[in-house]
Design an enzyme around this catalytic site. Structure first.
Site: not given
Length: 207
Positions: A43, A131
């Site tokens: 990411e 998350k």
């Protein structure tokens, strides 16, 4: 790649490497270090200068890697990130427009939550995974308690997770963990050894 395939790949690898740097060149170096060491899911945070160009370069050079964009806060950023090659989008907080925009263009979305109430809202909004941020405010044990009530929640704790403790989060029920500079510190050989050991220990934590 369909969204379910993205989620499955993240869960299979167990680690999302987070690239955040002061400039684009440093970001590229850290990303290359992780990818060359065997980490297949990365990411790139949009807080990194020229993050979209970094993403494009990585997409072209590493076509088998699963690349995403982090710190995606609005619909415009979500669309630009997908255009640059992001197959998943990650936010530090819950933004439903990021989820809807990501889904419109085929990207999986991992919004950030801190509380069980936010977690339920993220599930209702269609999050592909969630998350748990910052993980430093939680423990593997407290996360396990939440999963006892919400076992359908695919959690990716992120923020303050060390290499040594990462397998504990997986053993407690996380589908993956998000980790940043702890993965890429040091030289290429050191990073490769660290990442190889981490992936091995995560597989053992699932047995």
């Amino acid at each position: 790649m369909f969204r379910w395939q993205v989620s499955s790949t993240i869960a299979e690898h167990g680690v999302v490497g987070i690239i955040r740097a002061a400039d684009a060149e440093q970001a590229r170096q850290r990303a290359e270090s992780c990818l060359n060491a065997g980490l297949g899911v990365l990411e790139v945070s949009l807080t990194t200068p020229d993050a979209l160009e970094v993403l494009r370069g990585l997409r072209d050079a590493h076509q088998h890697a699963l690349l995403g964009a982090g710190t995606v806060l609005d619909a415009a950023s979500a669309r630009l990130a997908v255009d640059a090659g992001a197959r998943f989008l990650v936010s530090p907080s819950l933004h439903e427009e990021v989820i809807s925009t990501g889904h419109r263009y085929g990207a999986a979305v991992l919004p950030g939550v801190e509380t069980p109430s936010e977690l339920v809202r993220a599930l209702e909004a269609g999050a592909d995974a969630i998350k748990l941020f910052p993980a430093s405010r939680w423990t593997p044990e407290s996360m396990r308690d939440v999963l006892g009530a919400l076992p359908q929640a695919p959690l990716v704790p992120t923020g303050g997770i060390s290499v040594d403790r990462a397998p504990d989060w997986i053993a407690a029920g996380a589908v993956a963990v998000g980790m940043g500079s702890a993965l890429s510190e040091g030289g290429q050989a050191e990073a490769a050894e660290r990442i190889s050991g981490l992936l091995r220990h995560i597989r053992q934590a699932r047995d």
